[in-house]
Write an enzyme that holds these catalytic residues in place. Structure first.
Site, PDB file in Angstrom:
ATOM      1  N   ASP A   1      23.266  20.516 -24.915  1.00  0.00           N
ATOM      2  CA  ASP A   1      21.907  20.091 -25.290  1.00  0.00           C
ATOM      3  C   ASP A   1      21.930  18.772 -26.070  1.00  0.00           C
ATOM      4  O   ASP A   1      20.892  18.123 -26.223  1.00  0.00           O
ATOM      5  CB  ASP A   1      21.257  21.144 -26.191  1.00  0.00           C
ATOM      6  CG  ASP A   1      20.243  22.011 -25.473  1.00  0.00           C
ATOM      7  OD1 ASP A   1      19.627  21.522 -24.509  1.00  0.00           O
ATOM      8  OD2 ASP A   1      20.069  23.163 -25.897  1.00  0.00           O
TER       9      ASP A   1
ATOM     10  N   LYS B   1      17.586  27.645 -15.192  1.00  0.00           N
ATOM     11  CA  LYS B   1      18.878  27.039 -15.538  1.00  0.00           C
ATOM     12  C   LYS B   1      20.019  27.776 -14.842  1.00  0.00           C
ATOM     13  O   LYS B   1      20.923  27.155 -14.274  1.00  0.00           O
ATOM     14  CB  LYS B   1      19.075  27.052 -17.062  1.00  0.00           C
ATOM     15  CG  LYS B   1      18.220  26.009 -17.773  1.00  0.00           C
ATOM     16  CD  LYS B   1      18.141  26.207 -19.286  1.00  0.00           C
ATOM     17  CE  LYS B   1      17.170  25.168 -19.885  1.00  0.00           C
ATOM     18  NZ  LYS B   1      16.883  25.368 -21.305  1.00  0.00           N
TER      19      LYS B   1
ATOM     20  N   GLN C   1      18.741  28.727 -26.186  1.00  0.00           N
ATOM     21  CA  GLN C   1      17.357  28.390 -25.856  1.00  0.00           C
ATOM     22  C   GLN C   1      16.488  28.416 -27.113  1.00  0.00           C
ATOM     23  O   GLN C   1      16.534  29.370 -27.891  1.00  0.00           O
ATOM     24  CB  GLN C   1      16.827  29.380 -24.802  1.00  0.00           C
ATOM     25  CG  GLN C   1      15.448  29.057 -24.276  1.00  0.00           C
ATOM     26  CD  GLN C   1      15.381  27.788 -23.436  1.00  0.00           C
ATOM     27  OE1 GLN C   1      16.370  27.384 -22.820  1.00  0.00           O
ATOM     28  NE2 GLN C   1      14.230  27.152 -23.411  1.00  0.00           N
TER      29      GLN C   1
HETATM   30  N1  GUN Z   1      13.381  24.713 -25.377  1.00  0.00           N
HETATM   31  C1  GUN Z   1      12.575  23.773 -24.836  1.00  0.00           C
HETATM   32  N2  GUN Z   1      13.316  22.715 -24.414  1.00  0.00           N
HETATM   33  C2  GUN Z   1      14.593  23.003 -24.700  1.00  0.00           C
HETATM   34  C3  GUN Z   1      15.823  22.317 -24.497  1.00  0.00           C
HETATM   35  O1  GUN Z   1      15.883  21.201 -23.982  1.00  0.00           O
HETATM   36  N3  GUN Z   1      16.929  22.958 -24.913  1.00  0.00           N
HETATM   37  C4  GUN Z   1      16.891  24.176 -25.499  1.00  0.00           C
HETATM   38  N4  GUN Z   1      18.038  24.721 -25.902  1.00  0.00           N
HETATM   39  N5  GUN Z   1      15.778  24.849 -25.705  1.00  0.00           N
HETATM   40  C5  GUN Z   1      14.639  24.261 -25.302  1.00  0.00           C
END
Ligand code: GUN
Length: 295
Positions: A122, A55, A99
């Site tokens: 998100d 990311k 996350q």
């Molecule tokens: N963990 C796995 N997929 C995601 C996601 O799309 N967003 C976040 N914040 N954590 C994750």
């Protein structure tokens, strides 16, 4: 019947990232705006570390600022909530992503609800979940958004299609259902308690597989010519002591029947980060009252 067209998530994600980068360049030139994304990682989950690094890399490649907060596994809920309050108030932060999964002693829902919905890239905050469900403007979860973008590369108009979503998670199953409704699909959500799951999936012109069960959806569950979007990312033993990534769809049998199918890896996974970048630009514009550029 010919084999399925393989939907090239790698190329489609790169194109989306390119459009986001172009939008960032324009925002920078016209408004002196360089969007900033804060990513918060708590603990040592190896997969999460890989995702967060990816990311950050793509955020910077798109010309945006990446602000990483890596916190130890024993961080208290109060400490995490204090950091989020700080990021909410920081005018240089446009997007906040915590996350998941979080360590067990931290209540994920409480943390998500603490994020300013306007910075919730998100799309997990109940305000954004509700706005998506009522058809208002919302920040939309990244993996569902990426799944729809991929399906529309095969068939730009999804109007009237029978869509079956396998899986009812808050991160994928439920939000992708809302997006499919917005596209005028007739949507069925199937899950572990669904009776005759193969029969239900066989009705679908568009299958979204998001159950987290390796290779569960078999080729003979697929209607000939259907579009299959595989959201699963599962690591399974390869036999030689190593592992490999597979989706929730049994790719080899499904590709013989489907009209188009996403591979794993190389499908939806790459779209998630690209959509996160897109959402960060959207959040930055809305926070400042600017028109969101087409991306
Ligand atoms: N963990 C796995 N997929 C995601 C996601 O799309 N967003 C976040 N914040 N954590 C994750």
């Amino acid at each position: 019947m010919a084999e399925a067209r393989i939907i090239d998530g790698k190329t489609i994600a790169a194109e989306l990232r390119g459009r986001v980068a172009a939008a960032v360049t324009e925002l920078n030139k016209i408004h002196k705006l360089q969007p900033g994304l804060a990513v918060v990682l708590v603990g040592e989950d190896p997969a999460s570390h890989v995702y967060v690094a990816s990311k950050a890399k793509h955020t910077m490649e798109a010309g945006m600022r990446s602000i990483e907060h890596r916190l130890p596994a024993d961080t208290s809920e109060a400490q995490l909530l204090a950091l989020i309050a700080h990021l909410n108030d920081d005018p240089d932060i446009d997007g906040i992503l915590v996350q998941l999964p979080l360590p067990k002693h931290i209540d994920s829902n409480k943390v998500i609800e603490a994020i300013n919905p306007a910075k919730d890239v998100d799309g997990f905050h109940p305000i954004n979940v509700g706005r998506l469900a009522t058809g208002e403007r919302a920040l939309v979860p990244c993996t569902p958004l990426g799944s729809i973008i991929l399906a529309k590369t095969v068939r730009p108009d999804l109007n009237g299609l029978e869509a079956v979503v396998v899986g009812r998670s808050n991160i994928v199953g439920k939000p992708v259902t809302q997006l499919l409704l917005r596209e005028n699909c007739t949507v069925t959500i199937a899950h572990s308690r669904t009776r005759d799951l193969p029969g239900v999936v066989r009705r679908a012109d568009l299958v979204i597989a998001a159950v987290g069960q390796p290779q569960m959806v078999k080729g003979d569950w697929i209607k000939p010519g259907a579009i299959v979007i595989d959201v699963g990312i599962n690591r399974i033993p390869k036999g030689d002591g190593k592992t490999r990534l597979v989706g929730d769809v049994d790719f080899d049998s499904a590709k013989a029947v489907a009209g188009a199918i996403t591979p794993v890896p190389g499908g939806v996974g790459l779209m998630t980060v690209a959509c996160l970048l897109r959402n960060t630009v959207e959040a930055a514009c809305i926070l400042r009252g600017l028109t969101v550029p087409a991306m």
